[in-house]
Structures are given as structure tokens and as C-alpha cells.
Design a protein around this motif. Structure first.
Motif, short mmCIF file in Angstrom:
data_model
loop_
_atom_site.label_atom_id
_atom_site.label_comp_id
_atom_site.label_asym_id
_atom_site.label_seq_id
_atom_site.Cartn_x
_atom_site.Cartn_y
_atom_site.Cartn_z
N PRO A 40 0.81 -1.22 0.00
CA PRO A 40 0.00 0.00 0.00
C PRO A 40 0.85 1.28 0.00
N GLY A 41 1.87 1.30 -0.84
CA GLY A 41 2.77 2.46 -0.91
C GLY A 41 2.12 3.72 -1.41
N VAL A 42 0.88 3.62 -1.84
CA VAL A 42 0.15 4.79 -2.29
C VAL A 42 -0.21 5.71 -1.12
N PRO A 79 10.17 -2.61 5.65
CA PRO A 79 11.51 -2.80 6.20
C PRO A 79 12.33 -1.50 6.11
N PRO A 80 12.84 -1.02 7.24
CA PRO A 80 13.61 0.22 7.20
C PRO A 80 14.88 0.03 6.38
N GLY A 81 15.28 1.09 5.73
CA GLY A 81 16.53 1.05 4.96
C GLY A 81 16.35 0.67 3.51
N SER A 82 15.20 0.11 3.13
CA SER A 82 14.98 -0.23 1.72
C SER A 82 14.79 1.07 0.93
N ALA A 84 12.47 1.79 -1.14
CA ALA A 84 11.06 2.19 -1.07
C ALA A 84 10.77 2.89 0.25
N ALA A 85 11.30 2.36 1.34
CA ALA A 85 11.08 2.97 2.65
C ALA A 85 11.66 4.37 2.71
N GLN A 118 17.92 13.04 7.58
CA GLN A 118 18.28 11.71 8.08
C GLN A 118 17.94 10.60 7.10
N VAL A 119 17.29 10.96 5.99
CA VAL A 119 16.92 9.98 4.96
C VAL A 119 17.87 10.15 3.78
N GLU A 120 18.39 9.04 3.28
CA GLU A 120 19.29 9.09 2.13
C GLU A 120 18.50 9.15 0.84
#
Length: 191
Positions: A40-42, A79-82, A84-85, A118-120
Motif C-alpha cells: 500500500p505504498g500509495v 523494512p527500514p533502509g529499503s 522504497a522505505a 536523516q533519509v538518504e
């Protein structure tokens, strides 16, 4: 196929400025993804759209803010770090920052910019720089804001590699730069 139909429908309504219909299309999109057991990335994109609609005057900030909780819930489920995340976290942080701008909340804006740092990734970097330019306007430095946003928009236009910039973040940056230049009488650059 259903995903693309709802994406096209939501973009069509956004182009017409019908923000209530944009949200209805996103709701259908999210429901179709849920029924198909898709990611549900929308939901973060829906939150961005609602905030963009509020910035453009088509929705009140309360309705836009109501779209935050499902977006954050989604972030907690991936999952953190992916990649998409990271992109979705950048979308939510940018929308948080835009809501803070609409509320003239400098502390909330600073928190959103900190989250973005803090997000790459290029999406987070672009989003943080967009909020920085809009903060200049909020603080009364309209000329500096116009130059900052125009330079960012031009750099994004010239960029041909890497992940694409988010459509709502990019559009708001572009529109804000044009509006500020028009206010200063620089119609050529505004166009």
C-alpha cells in the motif's frame, strides 16, 4: 492495470484542481491495492497529494492532516533502509513540512527538515532543499526564496540520472518559484 487507472484518474483530477476527487481516486487506488494484496505504498503519496491540495487552496489543512496517520502506519510496516522505505519516508517528511508551513509553524518545519536530512537519496535531498526555500519565504525573505527555489527547480530539470523527483514536491517547488518571481515583477523568469 487497476493501479495505473487510479493513478491516471488522480493525476487528471489534480490537473483540474478537483482535490476532493483526487482523494477519492486515491482511496479507490489504496482499496484496489489492498484487495490485490499489493504494497500500500500509495498512502504516503496520498498524504502528499492532500497537502499539495491544501497548499493550492483546494483543501483545508485539517483534511490534509487526516491523511497523515495511514501514511505513517505504512512507514512502520515496511523494512527500514529499503529504497522504497526511504522514498516513502521522504514523502511523509516533506508533507509534514508543508503542513507546518501552512500553519506558519517554524518548529514543525525544522523537525520535518531534520527528518529529511536523516533519509538518504535524491528525493529526500530535493525535498529538504524545497522546504528550505519555502522557509525563506515564510521568514519574509521572498527574493532569496525565489532564487533558491528557482535554482533548485532548474537543477532538477537539468538532472537526467538518478531517481525521479516526486511529482508533488517538484510541482510545488516550481509553482512557488514562479509565483515569487511574478510577485517581484520578473515575469520572464516566472514564465
Amino acid at each position: 492495470l487497476t493501479h495505473y487507472v487510479w493513478e491516471f484518474t488522480s493525476n487528471t483530477w489534480a490537473a483540474r484542481g478537483a482535490w476532493d476527487s483526487v482523494l477519492v481516486a486515491y482511496d479507490h487506488w489504496a482499496e484496489a491495492d489492498r484487495r490485490a494484496a499489493k504494497d500500500p505504498g500509495v498512502l504516503p503519496l496520498m498524504y502528499q497529494a492532500a497537502v499539495a491540495g491544501a497548499w493550492l487552496g483546494g483543501l483545508d489543512t485539517g483534511r490534509a492532516a487526516a491523511r497523515r496517520a495511514p501514511a505513517v502506519e505504512y512507514l512502520l510496516s515496511v523494512p527500514p533502509g529499503s529504497s522504497a522505505a526511504k522514498k516513502q519516508a521522504a514523502r511523509v517528511a516533506w508533507a509534514d513540512g508543508m503542513l507546518a508551513l501552512l500553519r506558519r509553524d517554524l518548529h514543525g518545519l525544522a523537525q520535518a527538515r531534520l527528518q529529511l536530512r536523516q533519509v538518504e537519496g535524491i528525493t529526500a535531498e530535493f525535498s529538504e532543499r524545497s522546504l528550505a526555500g519555502l522557509e525563506l519565504e515564510l521568514r519574509g525573505s521572498k527574493e532569496a526564496a525565489a532564487e533558491s527555489l528557482a535554482a533548485l527547480d532548474l537543477a532538477a530539470t537539468d538532472s537526467i540520472v538518478g531517481e525521479p523527483h516526486d511529482p508533488y514536491t517538484r510541482s510545488i517547488t516550481h509553482l512557488a518559484a514562479s509565483r515569487l518571481m511574478l510577485e517581484q515583477g520578473d515575469t520572464t523568469r516566472a514564465v
